[in-house]
Design a protein around this motif. Structure first.
Motif, short mmCIF file in Angstrom:
data_model
loop_
_atom_site.label_atom_id
_atom_site.label_comp_id
_atom_site.label_asym_id
_atom_site.label_seq_id
_atom_site.Cartn_x
_atom_site.Cartn_y
_atom_site.Cartn_z
N LYS A 213 0.83 -1.21 0.00
CA LYS A 213 0.00 0.00 0.00
C LYS A 213 0.87 1.26 0.00
O LYS A 213 0.53 2.26 -0.65
N PHE A 214 1.97 1.23 0.71
CA PHE A 214 2.88 2.38 0.72
C PHE A 214 3.42 2.66 -0.68
O PHE A 214 3.45 3.81 -1.15
N PRO A 220 3.65 6.96 -9.29
CA PRO A 220 3.26 8.10 -10.14
C PRO A 220 1.91 7.90 -10.84
O PRO A 220 1.22 8.88 -11.14
N ALA A 221 1.52 6.64 -11.08
CA ALA A 221 0.25 6.41 -11.77
C ALA A 221 -0.94 6.41 -10.82
O ALA A 221 -2.08 6.58 -11.26
N VAL A 222 -0.70 6.22 -9.53
CA VAL A 222 -1.79 6.12 -8.56
C VAL A 222 -1.98 7.42 -7.79
O VAL A 222 -3.12 7.85 -7.53
N ALA A 223 -0.87 8.08 -7.43
CA ALA A 223 -0.95 9.27 -6.59
C ALA A 223 -1.89 10.34 -7.15
O ALA A 223 -2.70 10.91 -6.41
N PRO A 224 -1.86 10.66 -8.47
CA PRO A 224 -2.80 11.69 -8.98
C PRO A 224 -4.27 11.27 -8.86
O PRO A 224 -5.15 12.12 -8.66
N LEU A 225 -4.56 9.96 -8.96
CA LEU A 225 -5.95 9.50 -8.88
C LEU A 225 -6.53 9.70 -7.49
O LEU A 225 -7.76 9.78 -7.33
N MET A 234 -12.25 6.53 -2.35
CA MET A 234 -12.18 5.07 -2.27
C MET A 234 -10.74 4.58 -2.22
O MET A 234 -10.41 3.65 -1.47
N LEU A 235 -9.88 5.21 -3.04
CA LEU A 235 -8.47 4.80 -3.04
C LEU A 235 -7.81 5.09 -1.69
O LEU A 235 -7.02 4.29 -1.18
N ARG A 236 -8.13 6.25 -1.11
CA ARG A 236 -7.53 6.59 0.18
C ARG A 236 -7.97 5.60 1.26
O ARG A 236 -7.18 5.20 2.12
N ASP A 237 -9.25 5.20 1.21
CA ASP A 237 -9.71 4.20 2.18
C ASP A 237 -9.03 2.85 1.95
O ASP A 237 -8.65 2.15 2.90
#
Length: 539
Positions: A213-214, A220-225, A234-237
């Motif tokens: 998860k870290f 780079p592909a997930v952080a902007p989403l 949802m991603l943050r949860d």
């Protein structure tokens, strides 16, 4: 005290190596100890220290060197008090009781690893690199205290130079020495403690999930989403971090490593014996600030004999290949989830490749390990000296399927190893260093071990020095000695690409193992009785 050990090592290094190495080692260590106030004088011609510290201020009792040198004590070894008669204590010199460390028992456990090795062929030599991640879990039994479970998680990296294959063709034998290499190993690990088995068993998966998860949160592909409305929530949860327990200990060690694999063809059989060796030194620190200096030497070899089944009926070879694929698929589901499957194209490719090699046989893996540890508390005071000797063997059935291949073509070997039988024995020795007599000799043998590891590549040679023989006698007569025996079951798997590159010497290999150890016998050494049952360990 750490600075004293460093000074001892430096003095040993400057003392020289030659025909009088034993006396020089004694004298070098003694001079450093005299300067540090651990001994009164070095007046003896051989440099043996006269230790401070009996209650009346006189010298500590002498220690007789064990003529048999190294070895695991047993009933036939008579590792009790020295055979030399000790002087009778006078009324003014009362005998001080021997203080022995508290015994700790390691009961049942599990372990496993996954290893990736890459060999890059160059003009005159091949470059070899390897990365391994590993885990282990064990139940710890301490008399008078609740049981606990320890989990170790770690990884190592290796790099070195590998020689091209050395051919051997003589008489009925053909083959050669393959994979002869030497290099450096660096290993790191963290250790966690739990008061119940459930949490311990679940922790490796929990640890891996948190680190995954870290990585995902910072990719780079997930952080902007994560900033997109609704989806980001949802991603943050999903990727929300959950606190892991703090490790109770961590370790790092490094040193030379190497190996080779002899391969022979004997009639219709293939014989190989992949062999590896590590000689590592390092340090551990625990949550209380204690420091553990350790030296560890390990050798592993797995003689393997296989027979080519392509001479048998096609139906038999087909079932063997399907069994290998099924085992790999089960292992893949366990590692990567229930949706892991062997692709249909790969299965079709296997059907076309059966003629290239389907083999079965047996593997006997043999492991030996010798480890020294010198424990210093947070104030720099020596606490304990330990030695652990491990021997193990496992017998496994083996099935090999080679895909592709042929002259000038890439080969893909797939292997599974099925546990048949196995055993392990660990003999542990520990010595309390609050006693000046114990401390002087333990400091000397550890420093000697550092020197021999540097010059001879192995702390095992410490056993053959005068200090090593004194330590052997001390551990037997004044230490706590335990011996535990286990049944061991190991399941292995491997796959890879062979013969890569223009010169055909390149390879990418995967290896993995999972093992289970079950305590079957526990013993403790009692003066005057020898090895007796250690019943507290079985609970």
């Amino acid at each position: 005290m750490i600075s004293l050990i460093a000074a001892v090592v430096l003095a040993l290094g400057l003392s020289g190596i030659g025909g009088t190495v034993a006396n020089r080692i004694y004298l070098a260590v003694c001079k450093v100890m005299e300067a540090g106030g651990l001994v009164d004088s070095c007046a003896n011609s051989d440099g043996r220290p006269e230790a401070r510290g009996t209650p009346t201020g006189g010298p500590s009792p002498s220690i007789t060197s064990t003529p048999s040198g190294p070895g695991t004590p047993g009933p036939s070894d008579s590792p009790g008090p020295s055979d030399s008669p000790s002087p009778s204590p006078s009324p003014s010199s009362p005998v001080r009781p021997v203080k022995r460390p508290e015994p700790v028992c390691t009961a049942d456990g599990t372990a496993g690893y996954d290893d990736i090795t890459v060999v890059v062929p160059l003009r005159f030599v091949n470059v070899r690199g390897s990365v391994r991640v590993f885990y282990s879990m064990a139940k710890i039994v301490t008399p008078g205290k609740p049981d606990r479970w320890t989990v170790a998680l770690g990884a190592f990296g290796e790099g070195g130079a590998q020689a091209p294959e050395i051919p051997l063709n003589k008489g009925p034998l053909s083959g050669g020495i393959n994979g002869l290499w030497g290099g450096l190993n660096i290993t790191g690990a963290q250790y966690y403690t739990f008061d119940n088995e459930k949490d311990a068993r679940e922790f490796p998966a929990r640890y891996a999930a948190e680190h995954a998860k870290f990585i995902a949160r910072h990719h780079p592909a997930v952080a902007p989403l994560m900033r997109v409305p609704f989806l980001g929530g949802m991603l943050r949860d999903l990727l929300k971090p959950r606190k892991l327990p703090a490790p109770v200990r961590w370790s790092v060690e490094a040193g030379p490593a190497g190996g080779f694999t002899p391969k022979l063809k004997i009639g219709g059989f293939d014989f190989s014996a992949a062999t590896r060796y590590w000689s590592l030194s390092g340090v551990q620190r625990d949550k209380d600030g204690n420091t553990i200096l350790n030296m560890r030497d390990k050798i592993l070899t797995d003689p393997t004999l296989t027979f080519d089944l392509t001479k048998l009926p096609k139906q038999v070879t087909q079932r063997g290949a399907e069994a290998v694929l099924k085992e790999l698929e089960v292992a893949g589901k366990a590692k990567f989830g229930p949706y892991f499957e062997i692709p249909d194209k790969l299965r079709d490719y296997i059907n076309r490749s059966l003629a290239n090699g389907v083999k079965t046989g047996v593997t006997v893996e043999l492991i030996g390990q010798n480890e020294y540890q010198y424990v210093v508390d947070k104030n720099g005071n020596p606490v304990k000296f330990t030695r652990n000797v491990l021997t193990s063997w496992t017998l496994r059935g083996r099935e090999n399927v080679t895909l592709g291949g042929g002259k000038g073509k890439t080969e893909i070997p797939l292997t599974r190893q099925i546990p048949l039988d196995g055993g392990r024995q660990v003999t542990s020795y520990s010595l309390d260093l609050s006693d000046p007599q114990n401390r002087n000799v333990a400091t000397g043998v550890f420093a000697t071990g550092m020197l021999t590891q540097k010059t001879a590549g192995s702390a095992i040679f410490t056993e053959y020095t005068p200090f090593g023989q004194q330590m052997d006698d001390l551990l037997r007569t004044r230490g706590t000695n335990t011996r535990t025996t286990y049944d061991e079951s190991v399941r292995g798997r491997s796959a890879g690409l062979e013969g890569l590159g223009r010169l055909g010497g390149g390879a990418i290999r995967y290896d993995g193992e999972d093992s289970q150890t079950t305590l079957t016998k526990a013993e403790i050494w009692r003066d005057g009785f020898g090895w007796v049952p250690w019943n507290e360990c079985h609970r």
